[in-house]
Design an enzyme around this catalytic site. Sequence first.
Site, mmCIF file in Angstrom:
data_model
loop_
_atom_site.group_PDB
_atom_site.id
_atom_site.type_symbol
_atom_site.label_atom_id
_atom_site.label_comp_id
_atom_site.label_asym_id
_atom_site.label_seq_id
_atom_site.Cartn_x
_atom_site.Cartn_y
_atom_site.Cartn_z
ATOM 1 C CG HIS A 1 -1.831 1.138 1.346
ATOM 2 N ND1 HIS A 1 -3.127 1.117 0.872
ATOM 3 C CD2 HIS A 1 -1.652 2.390 1.865
ATOM 4 C CE1 HIS A 1 -3.704 2.282 1.096
ATOM 5 N NE2 HIS A 1 -2.831 3.078 1.705
ATOM 6 C CD GLU A 2 2.095 3.832 3.669
ATOM 7 O OE1 GLU A 2 2.634 4.839 3.165
ATOM 8 O OE2 GLU A 2 0.996 3.879 4.261
ATOM 9 C CG HIS B 1 0.415 6.101 -0.592
ATOM 10 N ND1 HIS B 1 -0.705 6.469 -1.295
ATOM 11 C CD2 HIS B 1 -0.026 5.502 0.551
ATOM 12 C CE1 HIS B 1 -1.782 6.105 -0.621
ATOM 13 N NE2 HIS B 1 -1.395 5.512 0.495
#
Length: 234
Positions: free
Chosen positions: A19-20, A23
């Site tokens: 998920h990170e 980003h």
Amino acid sequence: MLISAIAIVFVFGLLVLVHEFGHFITAKKTGMRVDEFAIGFGPKLVSTKRGETVYSIRAIPLGGFNKIAGMEKGMDEDAGDRAYWARPVWARMIVILAGSIMNFILPFLIFAGVFFFNGIQTPSNAPVLGQVISGEAASQAGLKDGDKILSVNGEQITSWTNFVQKVQNADGKILKIEFIRDNEQMATSVVPKYDEQAKRALIGVTAPVDVKSVGFGESIALAFATVVQYLPNV
């Protein structure tokens, strides 16, 4: 218990990390300044700086985080037009959505890999032992994976369903089983035991499965269909 705990930590950590990473990579590609990309939380164990970004591994292995300059107005003013709030709305939207999108891409890739390397497994009704569980009645009687059941107490067995019915109806009774292994006909005796959890007599075997190999394109299509199937449960 320990293995289950480790598995939970690993899966949760992987989901957060991916998920990170979504980003992180989109922030980089849209011109934002990323000051740090960390694997884990807590005190730093190892860190190195490449360009303007510090890459670190931290003590608590539960995912990770990004430090993108200017995520809050008034902070990291030295980032100028490379600060998060200074970038166009479309760029900020991409960065925000990228994390969730990556959490869909990850299972897609996992499913595609499983289908491509392991094929499609479907239950078979052939009277063949899929897996013989170590320590259970069938294993103690000398039965092995892949044995083809011919008869039980002299009655011909034509399907897995037929075999299961014979076992479930014989709690505590001796079953004489004739089977074929490596083209050799053999025989043994086994006593099914009643399982309170399953509510039936068992001997410790599982059904066989048919495995169909799939190509790269089909594995991609199957992975996509599987992810779509699970979307309503997300």
